[in-house]
Write an enzyme that holds these catalytic residues in place. Structure first.
Site, PDB file in Angstrom:
ATOM      1  N   GLU A  78      42.447  47.556  45.345  1.00  0.00           N
ATOM      2  CA  GLU A  78      42.983  48.672  44.682  1.00  0.00           C
ATOM      3  C   GLU A  78      43.817  49.795  45.508  1.00  0.00           C
ATOM      4  O   GLU A  78      43.333  50.192  46.536  1.00  0.00           O
ATOM      5  CB  GLU A  78      41.782  49.313  43.792  1.00  0.00           C
ATOM      6  CG  GLU A  78      40.950  48.377  43.141  1.00  0.00           C
ATOM      7  CD  GLU A  78      41.752  48.189  41.802  1.00  0.00           C
ATOM      8  OE1 GLU A  78      42.628  48.971  41.544  1.00  0.00           O
ATOM      9  OE2 GLU A  78      41.311  46.975  41.197  1.00  0.00           O
ATOM     10  N   ARG A  88      32.199  51.481  28.773  1.00  0.00           N
ATOM     11  CA  ARG A  88      32.201  50.737  27.486  1.00  0.00           C
ATOM     12  C   ARG A  88      30.853  50.312  27.220  1.00  0.00           C
ATOM     13  O   ARG A  88      30.486  50.162  26.090  1.00  0.00           O
ATOM     14  CB  ARG A  88      33.301  49.934  27.475  1.00  0.00           C
ATOM     15  CG  ARG A  88      34.800  50.173  26.920  1.00  0.00           C
ATOM     16  CD  ARG A  88      35.675  49.081  26.961  1.00  0.00           C
ATOM     17  NE  ARG A  88      35.548  48.186  28.009  1.00  0.00           N
ATOM     18  CZ  ARG A  88      34.833  46.855  27.907  1.00  0.00           C
ATOM     19  NH1 ARG A  88      34.762  46.299  26.744  1.00  0.00           N
ATOM     20  NH2 ARG A  88      35.045  45.935  29.015  1.00  0.00           N
ATOM     21  N   CYS A 141      32.993  50.277  39.367  1.00  0.00           N
ATOM     22  CA  CYS A 141      33.687  49.889  40.443  1.00  0.00           C
ATOM     23  C   CYS A 141      34.662  51.239  40.731  1.00  0.00           C
ATOM     24  O   CYS A 141      34.803  51.434  41.954  1.00  0.00           O
ATOM     25  CB  CYS A 141      34.747  48.883  39.933  1.00  0.00           C
ATOM     26  SG  CYS A 141      33.808  47.268  39.809  1.00  0.00           S
ATOM     27  N   HIS A 165      38.979  44.285  43.950  1.00  0.00           N
ATOM     28  CA  HIS A 165      38.392  43.407  42.846  1.00  0.00           C
ATOM     29  C   HIS A 165      38.725  41.944  42.689  1.00  0.00           C
ATOM     30  O   HIS A 165      39.804  41.409  43.551  1.00  0.00           O
ATOM     31  CB  HIS A 165      39.100  43.700  41.402  1.00  0.00           C
ATOM     32  CG  HIS A 165      38.466  44.991  40.815  1.00  0.00           C
ATOM     33  ND1 HIS A 165      38.908  46.216  40.584  1.00  0.00           N
ATOM     34  CD2 HIS A 165      37.147  45.032  40.043  1.00  0.00           C
ATOM     35  CE1 HIS A 165      37.820  47.069  39.886  1.00  0.00           C
ATOM     36  NE2 HIS A 165      36.942  46.197  39.592  1.00  0.00           N
TER      37      HIS A 165
END
Lengths: 215, 215, 215, 215
Positions: A78, A88, A141, A165
């Site tokens: 990342e 969510r 994350c 990831h």
């Protein structure tokens, strides 16, 4: 050189978390650098406390957090973490922040200090798919990547931080239609290739530094 | 209320740019708010100059930039722009910045002031797929979103800014295998649904404000 | 020339079936050829009875059945129907055949008599994505394509038969992640482009005939 | 029981063919059944001649051909082969049949005699993604599956035949965007799981037999 590498504990009733399983399979030493492996809770804030304690205990030069992003086709270091929790689904302790700032005094975002493009090339040279990602999402994350960067900006200026990831593992997609996957063993070998690059290039950073403490 | 909506000019030898074609089809008035449509160059920095001139001329309340992200399945309002140009291909004037900071004095990232979740709901209610995106990439799309935010932070504090990525149009995928697409007309109707939400919720912002000038 | 074009009725509690909605929007005449539109039940065997009755009533030169295959990116004329019902879910009357032969005296498969490659080119020239498909699956879509071919082989030797799968419509994917979709209107225009090709090439078949009545 | 398992030789200038590499890694014995491994040419017709010679030499009970279908997410045993060669690109000797019948006296299609659903379950139980496929395409893969079935129908009535498509391997997708992949070693273990099922269920066939010599 000391590398602290973390993986999340099992999430949502699962028995294993592939990110942690892949971290566990890493060698203990990479190019003479010590690899310290740490399982961290899939929980907002608490994950950061656990990492902070480990930084204080082990004084690592690099903190690399590993998490899973189901649906990705390869290993994706990342580039940036943003100051935003937006979940969510609840974490392992039921927290579900919606559009919440992570650190009121933190920068809007922090860029990794790790050589992510070289890491991608290292994974590819090892025979696995990889690419730079520009979003770590807004769940735990991104949260831990951001929190480590905030610690670096405020307390540990000599530490380099980053996040990778990884895809689903094969076992997870047996009941899912058309989802890419890799074995734990292959993920682990690909992660090792990123660590080799981090050690080799310990004095380099292929992103021009932006967004550090000066903001 | 005045809405400035931009689309990029044709890129890389193409005859049309779908984002601009969709913008052109927007109505001139939405809920009594004026819609000003502007074609901007697919060029780093110059795109920002053109928008800045239009902001000075038209004094809009909202600046919404539209661009295309081939491969996306629906209308995706962007949450955040990062202070980073990283171009895999040159822009229309041959510029290809690699890992370059956009604004040395800018924040590492800026979050949109627009109600992106409500905009997504508006598009869905109109019958089109949509979702919030957490990355606008690192090409001219992220660049213009970032630059507008930087202008807001430094010069136009009353303006709200945001960016929406749209999918390929059908004509573009005729020679591509397995790529999602929408018609220009449907994209335009979906964009109109986002503008309706922006006007309706002009006093709201569903992201808690972070990363503004205070950083 | 007479064209019988069918679409399935709503399936599984849905209010509309996109395939039938797209068929309904077709013009009544294409290049002087009459287009007869027929809604048929999403039911094994009964769908075939309804089509057979329509063939007897209308004496069409061409029977073209339209169905939906969620997940496809464009208009996909089918090359072949196989002698096999294998339903993962029940049809609209609860039938769920598993690995059942459709016609004991039928061929293992029948190839379409329609110029599917020209039809694909016609759709592309109209600006929509399209490709030849080599499987119509094993649910009611393959069933009706197979049954029409069986009728042609055994009773209506002058009729040409074929099947086209169409993607989800936009409204259907609003609640689905990352699924391609087209509007009913665009699907209808793309289907019209295939019918134009069928009429223009009524004396041609771009598949060398195999597997007909001789088997 | 004797199992003849084939993989194609390297295609189009590649140095290895993953299907053959995975076949080579299979054990020589599975549940007391002998596994004979054969590399075959990626060439229309010639591939069939090589397999036929091997059938005559080894008198296998089962012929299982393995090929690669880039883009698939798991191990996909094929249900049916169709009497049609239609090559978008030339084979290794430059042949590029377009819409050609494979066998003038052959059935339009043949269904596999192998228990493909049990094979899928076996792969899943071993922890790898798998599903039944209803099309082997129209290139050399479908060709060899069809040709073996034709041999069974005309010369070797006691042989069971089938085909399995496997995904890209990791090394192949390093330069491809967003393509699923598995390691050679994992593909091989998944194929072994299908062979175990074939041996265990040697007296069963989970497709009701259709389309054999009786047509």
């Amino acid at each position: 050189m000391k590398l602290l590498v973390t993986g999340f504990d099992p999430f949502g009733g699962e028995k294993i978390n592939p990110a942690w399983e892949a971290v566990k399979e890493l060698p203990d030493t990479i190019l003479d650098s010590e690899v310290i492996k740490l399982e961290i809770p899939t929980v907002f804030n608490k994950s950061a406390e656990v990492v902070k304690e480990a930084i204080n205990n082990h004084k690592p030069d690099v903190v690399l957090n590993i998490g899973q992003a189901g649906g990705r086709f390869g290993i994706t270091p990342e580039r940036v973490a943003i100051n935003m929790d937006d979940a969510r689904i609840p974490d392992n302790e039921g927290n579900q922040p919606i559009d919440e700032v992570i650190q009121k005094n933190g920068a809007p975002a922090y860029f990794t200090q790790l050589p992510i493009k070289a890491m991608v090339e290292g994974v590819k040279a090892a025979g696995y798919p990889a690419s730079v990602s520009n979003t770590a999402g807004t769940f735990v994350c991104n949260h831990i990547m951001y929190q480590v960067q905030y610690m670096i900006a405020t307390e540990f200026p000599n530490v380099k931080g980053g996040f990778i990831h990884v895809p689903y593992i094969h076992e997870q997609v047996v009941t899912k239609a058309s989802m890419p996957s890799m074995s734990i063993s292959d993920i682990s070998k690909a992660l090792e290739a990123t660590l080799v690059k981090i050690v080799e290039l310990k004095d380099q950073n292929d992103l021009k530094l932006v967004g550090g403490a000066e903001h």
